[in-house]
Structure formats: C-alpha cells, structure tokens
Design a protein around this motif. Sequence first.
Motif, PDB file in Angstrom:
ATOM      1  N   TYR A  44       0.829  -1.207   0.000  1.00 14.43           N
ATOM      2  CA  TYR A  44       0.000   0.000   0.000  1.00 14.43           C
ATOM      3  C   TYR A  44       0.865   1.261   0.000  1.00 14.43           C
ATOM      4  CZ  TYR A  44      -3.518   3.414   1.429  1.00 14.43           C
ATOM      5  OH  TYR A  44      -4.345   4.511   1.490  1.00 14.43           O
ATOM      6  N   VAL A  45       1.861   1.324   0.875  1.00 12.44           N
ATOM      7  CA  VAL A  45       2.642   2.561   0.981  1.00 12.44           C
ATOM      8  C   VAL A  45       3.550   2.776  -0.225  1.00 12.44           C
ATOM      9  CG1 VAL A  45       2.565   2.534   3.503  1.00 12.44           C
ATOM     10  CG2 VAL A  45       4.533   1.502   2.331  1.00 12.44           C
ATOM     11  N   LYS A  46       3.791   1.737  -0.997  1.00 15.54           N
ATOM     12  CA  LYS A  46       4.585   1.921  -2.214  1.00 15.54           C
ATOM     13  C   LYS A  46       3.778   2.541  -3.350  1.00 15.54           C
ATOM     14  CE  LYS A  46       8.223  -1.510  -1.457  1.00 15.54           C
ATOM     15  NZ  LYS A  46       8.882  -2.739  -1.942  1.00 15.54           N
ATOM     16  N   THR A  47       2.458   2.517  -3.220  1.00 15.96           N
ATOM     17  CA  THR A  47       1.610   3.096  -4.271  1.00 15.96           C
ATOM     18  C   THR A  47       0.862   4.343  -3.803  1.00 15.96           C
ATOM     19  OG1 THR A  47      -0.212   1.615  -3.669  1.00 15.96           O
ATOM     20  CG2 THR A  47       1.300   0.864  -5.381  1.00 15.96           C
ATOM     21  N   ARG A  48       0.608   4.467  -2.511  1.00 16.86           N
ATOM     22  CA  ARG A  48      -0.145   5.607  -1.977  1.00 16.86           C
ATOM     23  C   ARG A  48       0.769   6.830  -1.890  1.00 16.86           C
ATOM     24  NH1 ARG A  48      -2.786   9.472  -0.614  1.00 16.86           N
ATOM     25  NH2 ARG A  48      -4.341   9.569   1.060  1.00 16.86           N
ATOM     26  N   GLN A  68       4.883  12.193  -3.324  1.00 17.69           N
ATOM     27  CA  GLN A  68       5.766  11.028  -3.273  1.00 17.69           C
ATOM     28  C   GLN A  68       5.028   9.833  -2.662  1.00 17.69           C
ATOM     29  OE1 GLN A  68       8.911  12.740  -0.741  1.00 17.69           O
ATOM     30  NE2 GLN A  68      10.349  12.395  -2.435  1.00 17.69           N
ATOM     31  N   PRO A  69       5.414   8.617  -3.058  1.00 12.60           N
ATOM     32  CA  PRO A  69       4.873   7.446  -2.360  1.00 12.60           C
ATOM     33  C   PRO A  69       5.258   7.497  -0.883  1.00 12.60           C
ATOM     34  CG  PRO A  69       5.966   6.792  -4.407  1.00 12.60           C
ATOM     35  CD  PRO A  69       6.317   8.231  -4.176  1.00 12.60           C
ATOM     36  N   LEU A  70       4.382   7.004  -0.027  1.00 12.23           N
ATOM     37  CA  LEU A  70       4.691   6.977   1.402  1.00 12.23           C
ATOM     38  C   LEU A  70       5.958   6.181   1.698  1.00 12.23           C
ATOM     39  CD1 LEU A  70       1.123   6.438   2.919  1.00 12.23           C
ATOM     40  CD2 LEU A  70       2.473   8.541   2.887  1.00 12.23           C
ATOM     41  N   TRP A  71       6.258   5.211   0.854  1.00 15.06           N
ATOM     42  CA  TRP A  71       7.472   4.405   1.052  1.00 15.06           C
ATOM     43  C   TRP A  71       8.731   5.270   1.006  1.00 15.06           C
ATOM     44  CZ3 TRP A  71       8.743  -0.176   2.880  1.00 15.06           C
ATOM     45  CH2 TRP A  71       9.983  -0.725   2.578  1.00 15.06           C
ATOM     46  N   TYR A 114      -1.203  -1.931  14.778  1.00 14.36           N
ATOM     47  CA  TYR A 114      -1.326  -0.495  15.070  1.00 14.36           C
ATOM     48  C   TYR A 114      -0.610   0.328  14.012  1.00 14.36           C
ATOM     49  CZ  TYR A 114      -1.213   3.906  17.657  1.00 14.36           C
ATOM     50  OH  TYR A 114      -1.358   5.216  18.032  1.00 14.36           O
ATOM     51  N   ASP A 115       0.633  -0.051  13.707  1.00 14.17           N
ATOM     52  CA  ASP A 115       1.400   0.687  12.704  1.00 14.17           C
ATOM     53  C   ASP A 115       0.793   0.541  11.317  1.00 14.17           C
ATOM     54  OD1 ASP A 115       3.163   1.636  14.573  1.00 14.17           O
ATOM     55  OD2 ASP A 115       4.776   0.238  14.089  1.00 14.17           O
ATOM     56  N   CYS A 116       0.305  -0.655  10.998  1.00 11.07           N
ATOM     57  CA  CYS A 116      -0.255  -0.874   9.667  1.00 11.07           C
ATOM     58  C   CYS A 116      -1.528  -0.061   9.458  1.00 11.07           C
ATOM     59  CB  CYS A 116      -0.512  -2.365   9.447  1.00 11.07           C
ATOM     60  SG  CYS A 116       1.009  -3.344   9.268  1.00 11.07           S
ATOM     61  N   VAL A 117      -2.363   0.013  10.481  1.00  6.23           N
ATOM     62  CA  VAL A 117      -3.544   0.879  10.392  1.00  6.23           C
ATOM     63  C   VAL A 117      -3.111   2.328  10.225  1.00  6.23           C
ATOM     64  CG1 VAL A 117      -5.510   1.810  11.685  1.00  6.23           C
ATOM     65  CG2 VAL A 117      -5.095  -0.656  11.666  1.00  6.23           C
ATOM     66  N   GLN A 118      -2.120   2.747  10.995  1.00  2.00           N
ATOM     67  CA  GLN A 118      -1.629   4.128  10.919  1.00  2.00           C
ATOM     68  C   GLN A 118      -1.147   4.476   9.513  1.00  2.00           C
ATOM     69  OE1 GLN A 118      -1.766   6.288  13.375  1.00  2.00           O
ATOM     70  NE2 GLN A 118      -0.585   7.971  12.518  1.00  2.00           N
ATOM     71  N   PHE A 119      -0.415   3.570   8.903  1.00  4.99           N
ATOM     72  CA  PHE A 119       0.164   3.855   7.589  1.00  4.99           C
ATOM     73  C   PHE A 119      -0.850   3.697   6.457  1.00  4.99           C
ATOM     74  CE2 PHE A 119       4.470   2.535   9.540  1.00  4.99           C
ATOM     75  CZ  PHE A 119       4.585   3.782  10.122  1.00  4.99           C
ATOM     76  N   HIS A 120      -2.001   3.111   6.749  1.00  5.73           N
ATOM     77  CA  HIS A 120      -3.099   3.116   5.785  1.00  5.73           C
ATOM     78  C   HIS A 120      -3.908   4.407   5.867  1.00  5.73           C
ATOM     79  CE1 HIS A 120      -2.467  -1.183   4.972  1.00  5.73           C
ATOM     80  NE2 HIS A 120      -3.363  -1.083   4.007  1.00  5.73           N
ATOM     81  N   GLY A 121      -3.633   5.213   6.881  1.00  2.00           N
ATOM     82  CA  GLY A 121      -4.348   6.477   7.028  1.00  2.00           C
ATOM     83  C   GLY A 121      -5.826   6.260   7.263  1.00  2.00           C
TER      84      GLY A 121
END
Length: 395
Positions: free
Chosen positions: A282-286, A291-294, A350-357
């Motif tokens: 997800y963060v490589k495309t969002r 810029q991508p979040l990655w 927790y972190d994965c939810v956070q990085f999905h916004g």
Amino acid sequence: MTINVRPTGAATTIGRSSPFFEEEHDMLREQVRRFVDEEIKPHGEAWEAQGFVPREVLRRMGALGFFGIRYPEALGGSGLDTRGSVVLAEELGRSTFSGVAITALVHTDMASVHVFNAGSRHQQDNWMGRIIAGETICAVAVTEPDAGSDVKGIRTTARRTADGYVLNGAKMFITNGVHGDLYCVAAKTGNVGGGSKAVTMFLVEKGTPGFRVGRALDKHGWRSSDTAELVFEDCLVPHDAVLGDEGRGFYAIMKNFQNERIVIGAMAMGEAQAALDMTIAYVKTRKAFGQPLWDKQAIRQRLAMRAAEVEAGRQLVYSAAWRDARGEDVTREVSMLKAYCGELVNAVMYDCVQFHGGMGFMRESAIERMARDARVQAIGGGATEVMLEEVAKRL
C-alpha cells in the motif's frame, strides 16, 4: 484422510525454507496456502457477516487432511508433529480471516486433542474418524465467567450418581460453541474449592438433555468464528463420558497448553506477516505530498523494524515447535513466545492501520478487520501477564 504431500516439482513455491522443517512440512504449507487463496479469501467476508464458517468448508478441510495432521495414519491422519500444526496455523493466519483460522485450530489443536490424548479406545473409535473428516466439530469448554487462565477456579460441577454424572454450571467464550457437535467440558468432581485433583474432563454431545447454548456472543473481532455461552442444568452424562481418569482433567488441560500456545503464536505471526505485506504494498503506491509513502524514511524504517521483529517471533515459534517435537520441555520458551507474539501482532497492526491512514479506519479495509482480530491474541490461550509470570518463575 491423509494429506497429499506428493512433490509438485523440484522445489516448493512457498518462498522460504527453514532448517526446522522437513520436505513434508513444506508441501503441507504449499497445500494450505493454496486452499487459503482459493477457498477462504474469496468467501471470508460473507462468513464474517453470517458469524460462522459453513460446515461444508470444514468438511472440505477434513477431506484435504488438515484436521488429521497430528493424528496417526491408523486413524486416518498424517502422523506429523508440532511443526505440522505450526504450518497450518501460520498459513491460516495469513488468510487475513482469523475467525476462520481459530475455528479450525480450536478443533484440531485445542479440543479434539483431548479425545486423542485421554479418550478410551471406545471413545476414539467412536469419534476420531469423524473428527478428522470434519464431520464432527469439537469445542473445549473450560473458561467460565469467573475463571479464565485460572483453571482451578472453575465452578461447574459434576456429581457422580448411579446413572452417570450430573453437570451443573456455565461456560463462557467457547469457540465453536454454537455450531459444534462434541464438547470437551471441564468440571469439578471433587471439592468445589479444591485444587488440581478436583477437575475432570467430560465428553458432552450436542443435544444432551440439560445442555444448551445460553447465547451466541457478539465479539469485537474473530467475527467469522462462532462463540457461545454454554449452560448445564442437571445435565446427565454416562459414566463412560469421562475423558481419561476422574480428577486428572487439570493435568490434561495443562499438558495441551504448550501446544495450544505454540499454535496461537504461529497464527499471530502469520497475521502479522500478512499485515506487513499488505501495508508495504500500500505505501509503495499511496502518494502524499507528491511522493509514495514508502519514500518517507520514518515509514519504511518503522516497517523494516517490524519486519525484523516478526521474523524474530516466527523463529522463536519454529524453534519451540522443533524442540517440542523432540520431546523437550519448552514451557519457558512457549510462555515467552505467547507473550511476545501476542503483543507484537497488536503493535504491528497499530502501525499498519496508521500507515493506511483514513482507509485503515474503514470497515471495508482488510487491515481494519485484522487489527480487531489481533487484539485477542494477547488475551486468549493465556494472557500476556500470566505468560510473563510463567517466564519469570523460570529465570
């Protein structure tokens, strides 16, 4: 039915080999992963909505040999060891539908084991074939409203009479409690306030007079797993419903706790890995701020650290399973991994939810469901605090 472990080529396609596993474990992993992709993921949302896994799916898992992994070939199983259970649990955890995973794992590694470990020849002949085939689904009824990790604190009683045992009491948070067929029930046959020798295990069939489902429970997570309160009101079971010897139930429960906790740890690490894989993609495309979040150092480094921690947890599970299969005492290590993996999967979510916004907070998002499912991993099968006390005793 035994698992088909015929090689499908020169090497498996699971993408990871480990010195803790043999070829048959790798082939089992490949078969379970295929089942998850083809038969769980496409339908899991519907099962979440209805609150249980359809019986035909469980029979299919039985037909594929998943319910007989740990049982001898003479009974229709595959005769594998603890590592086989770890493979099944980890891959079911990766499905992202942990309610489906726990439905199967309670049947295979937390309930039916009591029939195999302590059951009489008659009990095994009567039940094990149907259990392995997925025709009879098992539940284990130990937990009560006032007794969870403290097994000695149960209040359900079983009074011996000329006709059998009369059970009275209630059980709570019982997985497979609504749609199960056969229940391994813990009750006090000695002094209600007594210690470990007061507990006995019984086999109780659905439909036994005096036994009923009090209510189906509405849970925070594991929505595709049915969970129930069970009620016993002058429930008469025959003398031969005792599992093992009277007064030995506590020891039977304790004996299987190590296996149960290894399985839960493996399931948790499967969940955590699936969440990381999903979030990294997800963060490589969002994109954010062009810029991508990655490309944000803080995000990719946090995910890198979580990946390292999950790998550490996975290897702790693998090592404990390997040692358990060799007959070693792994009580300390199992208590460690149950505490570590249960807390870690929640930190990862927790972190994965956070990085999905904002999308991570939406019910349509898989990561939102997975975060809810993970919460109980630090509670069920031995709460983190109880596990840490077990570790502390052995330091």
